[in-house]
Design an enzyme around this catalytic site. Structure first.
Site, PDB file in Angstrom:
ATOM      1  N   ASP A  50       0.846  -1.195   0.000  1.00 39.80           N
ATOM      2  CA  ASP A  50       0.000   0.000   0.000  1.00 39.80           C
ATOM      3  C   ASP A  50       0.881   1.244   0.000  1.00 39.80           C
ATOM      4  O   ASP A  50       1.512   1.574   0.999  1.00 39.80           O
ATOM      5  CB  ASP A  50      -0.912   0.013   1.228  1.00 39.80           C
ATOM      6  CG  ASP A  50      -1.803   1.243   1.268  1.00 39.80           C
ATOM      7  OD1 ASP A  50      -2.838   1.250   0.578  1.00 39.80           O
ATOM      8  OD2 ASP A  50      -1.457   2.209   1.982  1.00 39.80           O
ATOM      9  N   TYR A  55       3.318   9.710  -0.448  1.00 41.07           N
ATOM     10  CA  TYR A  55       4.399   9.127   0.331  1.00 41.07           C
ATOM     11  C   TYR A  55       5.766   9.339  -0.332  1.00 41.07           C
ATOM     12  O   TYR A  55       6.788   9.146   0.315  1.00 41.07           O
ATOM     13  CB  TYR A  55       4.186   7.629   0.541  1.00 41.07           C
ATOM     14  CG  TYR A  55       2.883   7.243   1.193  1.00 41.07           C
ATOM     15  CD1 TYR A  55       2.084   8.186   1.841  1.00 41.07           C
ATOM     16  CD2 TYR A  55       2.437   5.922   1.157  1.00 41.07           C
ATOM     17  CE1 TYR A  55       0.881   7.821   2.427  1.00 41.07           C
ATOM     18  CE2 TYR A  55       1.241   5.546   1.752  1.00 41.07           C
ATOM     19  CZ  TYR A  55       0.463   6.510   2.369  1.00 41.07           C
ATOM     20  OH  TYR A  55      -0.734   6.139   2.943  1.00 41.07           O
ATOM     21  N   HIS A 115      -7.261   9.831  -2.092  1.00 39.97           N
ATOM     22  CA  HIS A 115      -6.622   9.784  -0.777  1.00 39.97           C
ATOM     23  C   HIS A 115      -7.468  10.409   0.325  1.00 39.97           C
ATOM     24  O   HIS A 115      -7.421   9.966   1.475  1.00 39.97           O
ATOM     25  CB  HIS A 115      -5.261  10.482  -0.848  1.00 39.97           C
ATOM     26  CG  HIS A 115      -4.285  10.012   0.168  1.00 39.97           C
ATOM     27  ND1 HIS A 115      -2.932   9.970  -0.045  1.00 39.97           N
ATOM     28  CD2 HIS A 115      -4.452   9.545   1.428  1.00 39.97           C
ATOM     29  CE1 HIS A 115      -2.317   9.511   1.032  1.00 39.97           C
ATOM     30  NE2 HIS A 115      -3.210   9.246   1.945  1.00 39.97           N
ATOM     31  N   SER A 146     -10.569   6.958   0.235  1.00 37.71           N
ATOM     32  CA  SER A 146      -9.951   6.886   1.552  1.00 37.71           C
ATOM     33  C   SER A 146     -10.371   8.105   2.358  1.00 37.71           C
ATOM     34  O   SER A 146     -10.452   9.214   1.822  1.00 37.71           O
ATOM     35  CB  SER A 146      -8.415   6.855   1.411  1.00 37.71           C
ATOM     36  OG  SER A 146      -7.786   6.768   2.668  1.00 37.71           O
ATOM     37  N   GLN A 179     -10.682   3.008   2.533  1.00 34.53           N
ATOM     38  CA  GLN A 179      -9.584   2.904   3.501  1.00 34.53           C
ATOM     39  C   GLN A 179      -9.748   3.978   4.581  1.00 34.53           C
ATOM     40  O   GLN A 179      -9.941   5.151   4.272  1.00 34.53           O
ATOM     41  CB  GLN A 179      -8.242   3.078   2.785  1.00 34.53           C
ATOM     42  CG  GLN A 179      -7.042   2.848   3.677  1.00 34.53           C
ATOM     43  CD  GLN A 179      -5.719   3.021   2.948  1.00 34.53           C
ATOM     44  OE1 GLN A 179      -4.941   3.923   3.268  1.00 34.53           O
ATOM     45  NE2 GLN A 179      -5.467   2.167   1.957  1.00 34.53           N
ATOM     46  N   ARG A 254      10.202  -7.545  12.542  1.00 31.31           N
ATOM     47  CA  ARG A 254       8.780  -7.266  12.717  1.00 31.31           C
ATOM     48  C   ARG A 254       7.989  -7.541  11.444  1.00 31.31           C
ATOM     49  O   ARG A 254       6.780  -7.730  11.510  1.00 31.31           O
ATOM     50  CB  ARG A 254       8.578  -5.834  13.196  1.00 31.31           C
ATOM     51  CG  ARG A 254       8.998  -5.651  14.644  1.00 31.31           C
ATOM     52  CD  ARG A 254       8.731  -4.257  15.145  1.00 31.31           C
ATOM     53  NE  ARG A 254       9.169  -4.108  16.527  1.00 31.31           N
ATOM     54  CZ  ARG A 254       9.381  -2.952  17.129  1.00 31.31           C
ATOM     55  NH1 ARG A 254       9.170  -1.820  16.458  1.00 31.31           N
ATOM     56  NH2 ARG A 254       9.783  -2.899  18.379  1.00 31.31           N
TER      57      ARG A 254
END
Length: 293
Positions: A50, A55, A115, A146, A179, A254
């Site tokens: 995603d 970003y 977004h 989103s 989202q 992780r």
């Protein structure tokens, strides 16, 4: 309540495509770190990345696909129409989709989301119409939104009907994914009910609440019972609530831990008991903005 998920589990979208139920998010991951950590995720079995234009790392994230040796067809890659650089709308959305394809060097995007609802009605409608045309052109497979509130969703639903009246049956676009920040302290019951009635898949960002709720007594008790981390409990809870959680980390260990969710199962009572009536975002919340914002 038996839900035997695996890392390969998927959900069917309204578009007809499949979306993997666990996504690897790259928000705030430095672009120079994205290739290696995304490759690690793909090698660990993740099949869902995603990203977003906002970003500024979608090209680096996508570069992990050929590097990993995983076939492009097996990876679900998401980008998003941002609200910066140029006003969101019809022309800018077309340009941003083309830019995303150029940056990622992908032949198509599996999912493109608006977004957030900022920009006002005409900007939202223009962006949606452009995405519909991008689907028709084969540039994008599935589309969604989103951070919309129910009022924004209802505006979109009405606009899809307008487009169908103008362009023909089935040509108004298919809303496949929504989202939002979703977790036990932000359930968004109005949004989730709206989406589920229409078969819209719900993606959950900040599913572990940025660690801000670690130490919660109920969460600690479940972690001790199942010998899992509190993050794993929250991710498993998200899966069992029917969400698609988006996990993010820059720590290789992780990456593996966050995918280790499939050898235990919360009871129905535990899932219900962990949920709250709080409305406590840990991130931004554009869903509350008015239609004219």
């Amino acid at each position: 309540m038996s839900q035997k998920f695996t890392l390969a589990s998927t959900a069917k979208l309204n578009s007809g495509y499949e979306i993997p139920l666990l996504g690897f998010g790259v928000y705030q991951i430095p672009k120079e770190e994205c290739p290696a950590i995304c490759q690690k995720a793909l090698e660990a079995g993740y099949r869902h990345i995603d990203s977003a234009s906002l970003y500024r790392n979608q090209g680096e994230s996508a570069s992990a696909i050929p590097a990993s040796g995983v076939p492009r067809s097996d990876v679900f890659f998401t980008s998003k129409v941002p609200f910066f650089k140029a006003p969101m709308g019809y022309d800018s959305t077309h340009k941003l989709v083309d830019a995303a394809l150029e940056q990622t060097q992908l032949n198509y995007l599996d999912l493109m989301l608006i977004h957030c609802p900022y920009g006002g009605p005409e900007a939202r409608k223009g962006a949606w119409r452009a995405l519909v045309e991008c689907v028709e052109a084969g540039k994008v497979r599935s589309i969604g939104v989103s951070n919309y509130g129910v009022h924004h969703l209802e505006e979109l639903e009405a606009y899809i009907k307008e487009l169908e009246a103008e362009r023909g049956p089935g040509k108004g676009g298919v809303l496949s994914v929504g989202q939002w920040e979703l977790h036990p302290w932000l359930m968004r019951k109005d949004v989730t009910e709206w989406c589920r009635k229409r078969g819209v898949v719900l993606e959950a960002y900040c599913p572990i609440v940025r660690g801000e709720r670690f130490g919660d007594p109920k969460l600690k008790q479940l972690a001790a019972k199942y010998s899992k981390s509190e993050a794993q409990i929250l991710l498993r809870w998200s899966l069992q609530k029917g969400f698609v959680p988006l996990v993010k980390t820059v720590t290789p260990s992780r990456v593996l831990e966050n995918a280790d969710l499939y050898k235990f199962e919360l009871t129905e009572n535990e899932v219900n008991d962990l949920a709250t009536d709080e409305y406590s975002p840990c991130a931004w919340d554009p869903s509350v903005e008015t239609l004219d914002k």
